[in-house]
Design a protein around this motif. Structure first.
Motif, PDB file in Angstrom:
ATOM      1  N   MET A 181       0.848  -1.200   0.000  1.00  0.00           N
ATOM      2  CA  MET A 181       0.000   0.000   0.000  1.00  0.00           C
ATOM      3  C   MET A 181       0.879   1.245   0.000  1.00  0.00           C
ATOM      4  N   LYS A 182       0.604   2.174  -0.904  1.00  0.00           N
ATOM      5  CA  LYS A 182       1.405   3.369  -1.033  1.00  0.00           C
ATOM      6  C   LYS A 182       1.040   4.370   0.059  1.00  0.00           C
ATOM      7  N   ARG A 183       2.075   4.901   0.686  1.00  0.00           N
ATOM      8  CA  ARG A 183       1.855   5.838   1.772  1.00  0.00           C
ATOM      9  C   ARG A 183       1.501   7.210   1.221  1.00  0.00           C
ATOM     10  N   ASN A 184       0.828   7.967   2.048  1.00  0.00           N
ATOM     11  CA  ASN A 184       0.491   9.336   1.685  1.00  0.00           C
ATOM     12  C   ASN A 184       1.750  10.180   1.669  1.00  0.00           C
ATOM     13  N   ARG A 185       1.971  10.916   0.594  1.00  0.00           N
ATOM     14  CA  ARG A 185       3.201  11.694   0.440  1.00  0.00           C
ATOM     15  C   ARG A 185       3.271  12.869   1.389  1.00  0.00           C
ATOM     16  N   ARG A 186       2.170  13.161   2.093  1.00  0.00           N
ATOM     17  CA  ARG A 186       2.164  14.277   3.026  1.00  0.00           C
ATOM     18  C   ARG A 186       2.248  13.816   4.472  1.00  0.00           C
ATOM     19  N   ASP A 187       2.593  12.544   4.700  1.00  0.00           N
ATOM     20  CA  ASP A 187       2.627  12.038   6.066  1.00  0.00           C
ATOM     21  C   ASP A 187       3.624  12.789   6.931  1.00  0.00           C
ATOM     22  N   ASN A 188       4.835  12.949   6.418  1.00  0.00           N
ATOM     23  CA  ASN A 188       5.911  13.537   7.213  1.00  0.00           C
ATOM     24  C   ASN A 188       6.216  14.988   6.852  1.00  0.00           C
ATOM     25  N   ILE A 189       5.768  15.443   5.710  1.00  0.00           N
ATOM     26  CA  ILE A 189       6.041  16.831   5.344  1.00  0.00           C
ATOM     27  C   ILE A 189       5.298  17.789   6.269  1.00  0.00           C
ATOM     28  N   ASN A 190       4.150  17.344   6.805  1.00  0.00           N
ATOM     29  CA  ASN A 190       3.402  18.183   7.731  1.00  0.00           C
ATOM     30  C   ASN A 190       4.060  18.272   9.098  1.00  0.00           C
ATOM     31  N   SER A 191       5.072  17.413   9.347  1.00  0.00           N
ATOM     32  CA  SER A 191       5.817  17.498  10.602  1.00  0.00           C
ATOM     33  C   SER A 191       6.712  18.725  10.642  1.00  0.00           C
TER      34      SER A 191
ATOM     35  N   ILE B 123       1.929  30.838   3.118  1.00  0.00           N
ATOM     36  CA  ILE B 123       3.342  30.564   2.864  1.00  0.00           C
ATOM     37  C   ILE B 123       3.754  29.198   3.408  1.00  0.00           C
ATOM     38  N   TYR B 124       3.126  28.771   4.493  1.00  0.00           N
ATOM     39  CA  TYR B 124       3.552  27.524   5.141  1.00  0.00           C
ATOM     40  C   TYR B 124       3.330  26.325   4.225  1.00  0.00           C
ATOM     41  N   GLU B 125       2.154  26.228   3.655  1.00  0.00           N
ATOM     42  CA  GLU B 125       1.870  25.111   2.750  1.00  0.00           C
ATOM     43  C   GLU B 125       2.695  25.228   1.468  1.00  0.00           C
ATOM     44  N   GLU B 126       2.886  26.444   1.004  1.00  0.00           N
ATOM     45  CA  GLU B 126       3.721  26.660  -0.180  1.00  0.00           C
ATOM     46  C   GLU B 126       5.157  26.218   0.080  1.00  0.00           C
ATOM     47  N   SER B 127       5.656  26.505   1.263  1.00  0.00           N
ATOM     48  CA  SER B 127       7.032  26.127   1.612  1.00  0.00           C
ATOM     49  C   SER B 127       7.174  24.623   1.732  1.00  0.00           C
ATOM     50  N   ARG B 128       6.184  23.973   2.328  1.00  0.00           N
ATOM     51  CA  ARG B 128       6.253  22.506   2.454  1.00  0.00           C
ATOM     52  C   ARG B 128       6.249  21.839   1.086  1.00  0.00           C
ATOM     53  N   GLY B 129       5.379  22.309   0.197  1.00  0.00           N
ATOM     54  CA  GLY B 129       5.323  21.729  -1.136  1.00  0.00           C
ATOM     55  C   GLY B 129       6.601  21.961  -1.916  1.00  0.00           C
ATOM     56  N   LEU B 130       7.171  23.161  -1.784  1.00  0.00           N
ATOM     57  CA  LEU B 130       8.409  23.477  -2.488  1.00  0.00           C
ATOM     58  C   LEU B 130       9.561  22.642  -1.961  1.00  0.00           C
ATOM     59  N   LEU B 131       9.624  22.475  -0.640  1.00  0.00           N
ATOM     60  CA  LEU B 131      10.672  21.658  -0.044  1.00  0.00           C
ATOM     61  C   LEU B 131      10.561  20.208  -0.487  1.00  0.00           C
ATOM     62  N   PHE B 132       9.331  19.692  -0.529  1.00  0.00           N
ATOM     63  CA  PHE B 132       9.110  18.305  -0.949  1.00  0.00           C
ATOM     64  C   PHE B 132       9.597  18.099  -2.382  1.00  0.00           C
ATOM     65  N   LEU B 133       9.244  19.011  -3.278  1.00  0.00           N
ATOM     66  CA  LEU B 133       9.635  18.884  -4.679  1.00  0.00           C
ATOM     67  C   LEU B 133      11.144  18.983  -4.852  1.00  0.00           C
TER      68      LEU B 133
END
Length: 205
Positions: free
Chosen positions: A1-11, A33-43
């Protein structure tokens, strides 16, 4: 089962992002900005690891080391090649003390507290903001999507990747802050970060 890609980025919580923004000289930022920063960091981490896995497959290694991360960073606009042999200074950042209990609170002028925080965290330029455990879980979560075999990371590679990632975000905040100032604003918005990335010729695939 594939894990949610946002499991640990929200930490990576708001205080961590705020400290990185203060290092970039940002006085105020929008709540988006917070969600934008998390998405940018993940990418960004995703793209670096993808290149690092190419080197791991080429050398038939199951452990990502500092040299592979350095080679992957060579194509990024984060200062180019990072010498794996050099010692990366990465001390744990110290949180600001809240002062003595019972002391009379003094109401400072608007922006004074932000400038004080900027000066405080910029003096700790060689210190990492994100805790090591949170960063390690995030990197391993991303790696499972691109590396089918069991893989591991050396301690130095995780530290080097984190140091480069935080430096990248700080540079984005610095450029976004300049964009906001040019528009006559103090608060940075997601569009400022997107403009900063476009100026750096970064595009999402």
């Amino acid at each position: 089962m594939k894990r949610n890609r946002r499991d640990n980025i929200n930490s990576i919580t708001k205080p961590f992002i705020q400290r990185l923004a203060h290092k970039g000289g940002v006085k105020s930022m929008s709540g988006l900005i917070y969600e934008e920063s998390r998405g940018l960091l993940f990418l960004w981490v995703e793209s670096v690891l993808r290149d690092a896995f190419v080197y791991a497959d080429y050398y038939r290694k199951k452990t990502i080391n500092e040299a592979m991360i350095s080679a992957a960073l060579a194509e990024k606009s984060i200062g180019g090649w990072v010498d794996a042999a050099s010692k990366t200074k990465a001390c744990k950042i110290k949180r600001k003390s809240k002062g003595k209990e019972g002391a009379k609170k003094h109401r400072a002028k608007p922006g004074t507290a932000a400038l004080r925080s900027i000066k405080y965290y910029q003096n700790q330029s060689q210190c990492l903001v994100i805790p090591q455990a949170i960063w390690s879980r995030l990197v391993r979560e991303i790696s499972k999507e691109y590396f089918t075999q069991a893989t591991s990371f050396t301690k130095g590679s995780l530290k080097l990747l984190q140091f480069a990632a935080e430096s990248y975000l700080i540079e984005i905040y610095e450029n976004a802050n300049l964009c906001a100032i040019h528009s006559g604003r103090v608060t940075i918005n997601p569009r400022d970060m997107q403009l900063a990335r476009r100026i750096r010729n970064e595009f999402d695939h």
